[in-house]
Design a protein around this motif. Structure first.
Motif, PDB file in Angstrom:
ATOM      1  N   VAL A  62      40.217  12.933 -21.214  1.00  0.00           N
ATOM      2  CA  VAL A  62      39.982  13.626 -19.951  1.00  0.00           C
ATOM      3  C   VAL A  62      40.661  14.995 -19.952  1.00  0.00           C
ATOM      4  CG1 VAL A  62      40.294  13.537 -17.440  1.00  0.00           C
ATOM      5  CG2 VAL A  62      39.524  11.499 -18.689  1.00  0.00           C
ATOM      6  N   SER A  76      33.726   8.829 -14.580  1.00  0.00           N
ATOM      7  CA  SER A  76      34.316   7.764 -15.378  1.00  0.00           C
ATOM      8  C   SER A  76      33.977   6.424 -14.742  1.00  0.00           C
ATOM      9  CB  SER A  76      35.839   7.960 -15.407  1.00  0.00           C
ATOM     10  OG  SER A  76      36.476   6.842 -15.966  1.00  0.00           O
ATOM     11  N   THR A  77      33.676   5.438 -15.578  1.00  0.00           N
ATOM     12  CA  THR A  77      33.388   4.095 -15.094  1.00  0.00           C
ATOM     13  C   THR A  77      34.290   3.093 -15.797  1.00  0.00           C
ATOM     14  OG1 THR A  77      31.726   2.345 -14.933  1.00  0.00           O
ATOM     15  CG2 THR A  77      31.410   3.948 -16.696  1.00  0.00           C
ATOM     16  N   THR A  80      39.314   0.489 -13.038  1.00  0.00           N
ATOM     17  CA  THR A  80      39.815   0.778 -11.697  1.00  0.00           C
ATOM     18  C   THR A  80      40.175  -0.476 -10.901  1.00  0.00           C
ATOM     19  OG1 THR A  80      37.585   0.837 -10.782  1.00  0.00           O
ATOM     20  CG2 THR A  80      38.499   2.934 -11.543  1.00  0.00           C
ATOM     21  N   THR A  88      42.970   3.161 -15.413  1.00  0.00           N
ATOM     22  CA  THR A  88      42.361   4.463 -15.167  1.00  0.00           C
ATOM     23  C   THR A  88      43.093   5.269 -14.095  1.00  0.00           C
ATOM     24  OG1 THR A  88      40.225   3.659 -15.954  1.00  0.00           O
ATOM     25  CG2 THR A  88      40.195   5.652 -14.622  1.00  0.00           C
ATOM     26  N   ILE A  92      44.724   8.935 -15.092  1.00  0.00           N
ATOM     27  CA  ILE A  92      43.990  10.141 -14.716  1.00  0.00           C
ATOM     28  C   ILE A  92      44.569  10.869 -13.515  1.00  0.00           C
ATOM     29  CG2 ILE A  92      41.708  11.049 -14.094  1.00  0.00           C
ATOM     30  CD1 ILE A  92      42.043   9.775 -16.985  1.00  0.00           C
ATOM     31  N   CYS A 136      36.038   8.665 -10.512  1.00  0.00           N
ATOM     32  CA  CYS A 136      36.331   7.446 -11.265  1.00  0.00           C
ATOM     33  C   CYS A 136      35.883   6.250 -10.435  1.00  0.00           C
ATOM     34  CB  CYS A 136      37.810   7.365 -11.585  1.00  0.00           C
ATOM     35  SG  CYS A 136      38.380   8.748 -12.617  1.00  0.00           S
TER      36      CYS A 136
END
Length: 179
Positions: A62, A76-77, A80, A88, A92, A136
């Motif tokens: 990233v 983004s997948t 989370t 994540t 991030i 995200c």
């Protein structure tokens, strides 16, 4: 509700990141759904990667995309949720110049109608870093479709009113500075 204006659509360069310890290109339905949707909306795929759910690997990818003058947005997948391997947000969010609190709030409000109270376990979030918008979302394909179809697509469309993120992105900044 989408409101259009006379501002012309501007295709953006969007990178797609799938965060997963188990997915590869053959079974990455979430990342593929995002790629298909951004192309259908008229945007360009800048790059697509699958990265293991590791804080430092995620930050490295990233960070490079944030520094890349040719990438306007990142979607983004995965990563989370609340398992021990869901990193994540921790990876991030520290890279953001500004948080976009409303994205996670709106995503969970919309998701409530689809999955009920399970939406409280979503840590979907977004932010800005170096004139790059970063969204995200959870790793499920349906979550990706919901996020793109009901939030992200409009916010990456220069003609959406009363506001969108396009004026804040690198492409717009570069175009304006060429004057």
């Amino acid at each position: 509700m989408s409101v259009k204006s006379n501002v012309a659509f501007m295709p953006l360069n969007i990178a797609v990141l799938t965060v997963s310890d188990t997915r590869d290109e053959s079974n990455d339905t979430s990342g593929q759904a995002l790629v298909e949707r951004l192309a259908a909306a008229g945007h360009q795929l800048a790059e697509k990667r699958i990265v293991k759910d590791d804080v430092y690997q995620l930050r490295a990818v990233v960070s490079a995309w944030i520094a890349d003058e040719n990438i306007d947005a990142i979607v983004s997948t995965g990563g989370t949720g609340f398992t021990a391997r869901d990193n994540t947000p921790e990876a991030i969010q520290v890279l953001f110049d500004k948080n976009i609190e409303g994205f996670g709030e709106l995503f969970r409000a919309i998701s409530y109608n689809e999955i009920g109270t399970s939406t409280v376990q979503s840590r979907a979030f977004a932010g800005m870093a170096n004139n790059t918008v970063i969204f995200c979302v959870p790793g499920s394909t349906n979550a990706c479709k919901t996020a793109w179809d009901k939030i992200i697509e409009e916010q990456l469309n220069a003609s959406h009113r009363p506001c969108n993120f396009v004026p804040h992105l690198k492409t717009t900044t570069l175009c304006q500075s060429r004057g």
